[in-house]
Design a protein around this motif. Structure first.
Motif, PDB file in Angstrom:
ATOM      1  N   PRO A 154      38.165 -26.429  20.423  1.00 17.76           N
ATOM      2  CA  PRO A 154      38.853 -27.062  21.549  1.00 17.76           C
ATOM      3  C   PRO A 154      40.124 -27.815  21.176  1.00 17.76           C
ATOM      4  CG  PRO A 154      37.007 -28.425  20.885  1.00 17.76           C
ATOM      5  CD  PRO A 154      36.938 -27.169  20.043  1.00 17.76           C
ATOM      6  N   HIS A 155      40.504 -27.816  19.899  1.00 12.69           N
ATOM      7  CA  HIS A 155      41.620 -28.654  19.461  1.00 12.69           C
ATOM      8  C   HIS A 155      42.892 -28.392  20.271  1.00 12.69           C
ATOM      9  CE1 HIS A 155      44.094 -30.995  16.662  1.00 12.69           C
ATOM     10  NE2 HIS A 155      44.982 -30.017  16.767  1.00 12.69           N
ATOM     11  N   GLY A 156      43.258 -27.126  20.440  1.00  8.71           N
ATOM     12  CA  GLY A 156      44.483 -26.804  21.154  1.00  8.71           C
ATOM     13  C   GLY A 156      44.444 -27.236  22.603  1.00  8.71           C
ATOM     14  N   LEU A 157      43.310 -27.039  23.249  1.00  2.03           N
ATOM     15  CA  LEU A 157      43.172 -27.451  24.642  1.00  2.03           C
ATOM     16  C   LEU A 157      43.287 -28.970  24.771  1.00  2.03           C
ATOM     17  CD1 LEU A 157      40.696 -25.938  27.188  1.00  2.03           C
ATOM     18  CD2 LEU A 157      41.076 -28.395  27.117  1.00  2.03           C
ATOM     19  N   LEU A 158      42.638 -29.688  23.887  1.00  2.00           N
ATOM     20  CA  LEU A 158      42.707 -31.153  23.924  1.00  2.00           C
ATOM     21  C   LEU A 158      44.121 -31.643  23.614  1.00  2.00           C
ATOM     22  CD1 LEU A 158      39.309 -31.942  22.168  1.00  2.00           C
ATOM     23  CD2 LEU A 158      39.828 -32.107  24.608  1.00  2.00           C
ATOM     24  N   LYS A 159      44.833 -30.946  22.743  1.00  2.64           N
ATOM     25  CA  LYS A 159      46.220 -31.290  22.451  1.00  2.64           C
ATOM     26  C   LYS A 159      47.079 -31.131  23.699  1.00  2.64           C
ATOM     27  CE  LYS A 159      49.998 -31.907  19.921  1.00  2.64           C
ATOM     28  NZ  LYS A 159      50.404 -33.239  19.421  1.00  2.64           N
ATOM     29  N   LEU A 160      46.838 -30.071  24.457  1.00  4.63           N
ATOM     30  CA  LEU A 160      47.598 -29.852  25.677  1.00  4.63           C
ATOM     31  C   LEU A 160      47.293 -30.926  26.725  1.00  4.63           C
ATOM     32  CD1 LEU A 160      47.385 -25.976  25.902  1.00  4.63           C
ATOM     33  CD2 LEU A 160      49.473 -27.339  25.646  1.00  4.63           C
ATOM     34  N   ILE A 161      46.053 -31.366  26.795  1.00  6.13           N
ATOM     35  CA  ILE A 161      45.725 -32.465  27.709  1.00  6.13           C
ATOM     36  C   ILE A 161      46.518 -33.706  27.331  1.00  6.13           C
ATOM     37  CG2 ILE A 161      43.897 -34.039  28.460  1.00  6.13           C
ATOM     38  CD1 ILE A 161      41.923 -31.728  28.219  1.00  6.13           C
ATOM     39  N   ALA A 162      46.562 -34.012  26.041  1.00  4.91           N
ATOM     40  CA  ALA A 162      47.308 -35.180  25.577  1.00  4.91           C
ATOM     41  C   ALA A 162      48.797 -35.054  25.906  1.00  4.91           C
ATOM     42  CB  ALA A 162      47.107 -35.370  24.076  1.00  4.91           C
ATOM     43  N   GLU A 163      49.355 -33.862  25.711  1.00  5.35           N
ATOM     44  CA  GLU A 163      50.777 -33.666  26.000  1.00  5.35           C
ATOM     45  C   GLU A 163      51.054 -33.739  27.496  1.00  5.35           C
ATOM     46  OE1 GLU A 163      52.565 -30.305  24.163  1.00  5.35           O
ATOM     47  OE2 GLU A 163      51.930 -30.889  22.143  1.00  5.35           O
ATOM     48  N   ALA A 164      50.149 -33.209  28.308  1.00  9.29           N
ATOM     49  CA  ALA A 164      50.322 -33.302  29.756  1.00  9.29           C
ATOM     50  C   ALA A 164      50.296 -34.752  30.209  1.00  9.29           C
ATOM     51  CB  ALA A 164      49.234 -32.496  30.466  1.00  9.29           C
ATOM     52  N   ASN A 165      49.435 -35.547  29.599  1.00  8.23           N
ATOM     53  CA  ASN A 165      49.384 -36.968  29.940  1.00  8.23           C
ATOM     54  C   ASN A 165      50.670 -37.693  29.544  1.00  8.23           C
ATOM     55  OD1 ASN A 165      46.860 -37.222  31.236  1.00  8.23           O
ATOM     56  ND2 ASN A 165      45.801 -37.123  29.267  1.00  8.23           N
ATOM     57  N   ASP A 186      35.141 -14.254  26.411  1.00  7.59           N
ATOM     58  CA  ASP A 186      34.213 -15.341  26.111  1.00  7.59           C
ATOM     59  C   ASP A 186      34.871 -16.419  25.260  1.00  7.59           C
ATOM     60  OD1 ASP A 186      34.414 -13.690  23.874  1.00  7.59           O
ATOM     61  OD2 ASP A 186      32.287 -13.792  23.379  1.00  7.59           O
ATOM     62  N   VAL A 187      35.882 -16.046  24.478  1.00  9.71           N
ATOM     63  CA  VAL A 187      36.594 -17.031  23.661  1.00  9.71           C
ATOM     64  C   VAL A 187      37.186 -18.125  24.548  1.00  9.71           C
ATOM     65  CG1 VAL A 187      38.578 -17.383  22.131  1.00  9.71           C
ATOM     66  CG2 VAL A 187      37.080 -15.416  21.796  1.00  9.71           C
ATOM     67  N   ASP A 188      37.776 -17.734  25.661  1.00 10.77           N
ATOM     68  CA  ASP A 188      38.392 -18.704  26.567  1.00 10.77           C
ATOM     69  C   ASP A 188      37.342 -19.552  27.279  1.00 10.77           C
ATOM     70  OD1 ASP A 188      41.132 -17.702  26.179  1.00 10.77           O
ATOM     71  OD2 ASP A 188      40.346 -15.912  27.152  1.00 10.77           O
ATOM     72  N   ILE A 189      36.257 -18.927  27.691  1.00 12.64           N
ATOM     73  CA  ILE A 189      35.198 -19.656  28.384  1.00 12.64           C
ATOM     74  C   ILE A 189      34.562 -20.677  27.444  1.00 12.64           C
ATOM     75  CG2 ILE A 189      33.090 -19.436  29.725  1.00 12.64           C
ATOM     76  CD1 ILE A 189      35.756 -17.989  30.765  1.00 12.64           C
ATOM     77  N   LEU A 190      34.330 -20.278  26.204  1.00 13.73           N
ATOM     78  CA  LEU A 190      33.739 -21.190  25.223  1.00 13.73           C
ATOM     79  C   LEU A 190      34.708 -22.302  24.844  1.00 13.73           C
ATOM     80  CD1 LEU A 190      31.937 -18.580  22.950  1.00 13.73           C
ATOM     81  CD2 LEU A 190      30.884 -20.150  24.596  1.00 13.73           C
ATOM     82  N   THR A 191      36.003 -21.999  24.813  1.00 11.87           N
ATOM     83  CA  THR A 191      36.997 -23.041  24.544  1.00 11.87           C
ATOM     84  C   THR A 191      36.928 -24.129  25.601  1.00 11.87           C
ATOM     85  OG1 THR A 191      38.465 -21.410  23.523  1.00 11.87           O
ATOM     86  CG2 THR A 191      39.452 -23.501  24.188  1.00 11.87           C
ATOM     87  N   ALA A 192      36.859 -23.710  26.854  1.00 10.05           N
ATOM     88  CA  ALA A 192      36.745 -24.675  27.946  1.00 10.05           C
ATOM     89  C   ALA A 192      35.472 -25.499  27.807  1.00 10.05           C
ATOM     90  CB  ALA A 192      36.760 -23.945  29.289  1.00 10.05           C
ATOM     91  N   ARG A 193      34.366 -24.830  27.567  1.00 11.12           N
ATOM     92  CA  ARG A 193      33.087 -25.544  27.460  1.00 11.12           C
ATOM     93  C   ARG A 193      33.102 -26.524  26.288  1.00 11.12           C
ATOM     94  NH1 ARG A 193      29.411 -21.346  27.583  1.00 11.12           N
ATOM     95  NH2 ARG A 193      29.726 -21.465  29.838  1.00 11.12           N
ATOM     96  N   ASN A 194      33.660 -26.102  25.167  1.00 17.18           N
ATOM     97  CA  ASN A 194      33.692 -26.967  23.981  1.00 17.18           C
ATOM     98  C   ASN A 194      34.545 -28.211  24.192  1.00 17.18           C
ATOM     99  OD1 ASN A 194      32.025 -25.208  22.595  1.00 17.18           O
ATOM    100  ND2 ASN A 194      33.714 -24.133  21.586  1.00 17.18           N
ATOM    101  N   ALA A 195      35.491 -28.136  25.139  1.00 22.23           N
ATOM    102  CA  ALA A 195      36.356 -29.278  25.423  1.00 22.23           C
ATOM    103  C   ALA A 195      35.865 -30.105  26.599  1.00 22.23           C
ATOM    104  CB  ALA A 195      37.774 -28.791  25.702  1.00 22.23           C
TER     105      ALA A 195
END
Length: 232
Positions: A154-165, A186-195
């Motif tokens: 989830p690192h990349g997704l969480l980084k994008l949340i931080a940048e959006a903020n 499933d990679v995308d679905i699991l990324t969302a779930r992991n974040a």
């Protein structure tokens, strides 16, 4: 999705979600195999290898994703990336309905930022989005080599949340629960779930066979369904 708070950040996968890049990726893999004097693979087989980044794609194409000699992998991956850079737009196209869906989202929800998070190397990802004019919708575009890990970490997704903020520091922070990941595997679905984010699965993409087991929050059959599915 009514059990979730209203979406405040949308993150899109690229291959199989915004664009159909299947043929150019398959051609680039088979060109690599020919360079190594190895037999070609059927496109359907190569397509099933897509989604975990260029290195894993080549590892799988060479026959053993768990062990490939370093020298062989370096040669194969180097050739693949060089070939793909030159041929990434030979047959690749934006899926029908993508522009209409993105325009509809922007018109109805102009304050909701959108970004790209793909396991494709970042430079071809950005080049492709720029070529087709997709880049105007996204405040950021990160690839599989942008961080030390790839999706489903989830690192990349969480980084994008931080940048959006950081774009609107005076507003209440966007949370993972207010973030939606849209992707075709499933990679995308699991990324969302992991974040701790929500997921929209696209059955029209490159890996629809992987979606059911991943249990996405919502499933769509065409990009034009994104606005109603995301903001239901």
């Amino acid at each position: 999705m009514d059990r979730f708070p209203a979406p405040r950040l949308l993150i899109f996968d690229l291959d199989g979600t915004l664009i159909d890049s299947r043929q150019d990726l398959c051609n680039s893999v088979n060109a690599t195999l020919a360079h190594l004097a190895r037999p070609s693979l059927p496109d359907a087989v190569i397509a099933s290898y897509i989604g975990d980044g260029a290195s894993m794609l080549i590892r799988r194409a060479l026959g053993d994703p768990d062990y490939v000699e370093d020298a062989l992998l370096d040669e194969a991956l180097g050739f693949f990336l060089h070939y793909y850079r030159a041929h990434k737009l030979d047959f690749t196209y934006v899926y029908a309905g993508v522009f209409e869906a993105l325009e509809a989202i922007r018109a109805a929800h102009p304050d909701v930022p959108m970004a790209v998070l793909t396991n494709k190397p970042v430079h071809p990802s950005r080049d492709i989005c720029t070529h087709f004019g997709l880049d105007r919708y996204f405040f950021q575009n990160y690839g599989g080599n942008s961080f030390h890990t790839k999706k489903p970490d989830p690192h990349g997704l969480l980084k994008l949340i931080a940048e959006a903020n950081a774009l609107h520091p005076s507003e209440s922070p966007i949370t993972p629960a207010e973030t939606v990941m849209i992707g075709d595997s499933d990679v995308d679905i699991l990324t969302a779930r992991n974040a701790g984010a929500r997921s929209v699965a696209c059955t029209f993409g490159l890996a629809p066979h992987t979606l059911a087991a991943a249990q996405p929050d919502v499933t769509v059959d065409a990009p034009i369904e994104w606005p109603s599915a995301i903001f239901a």
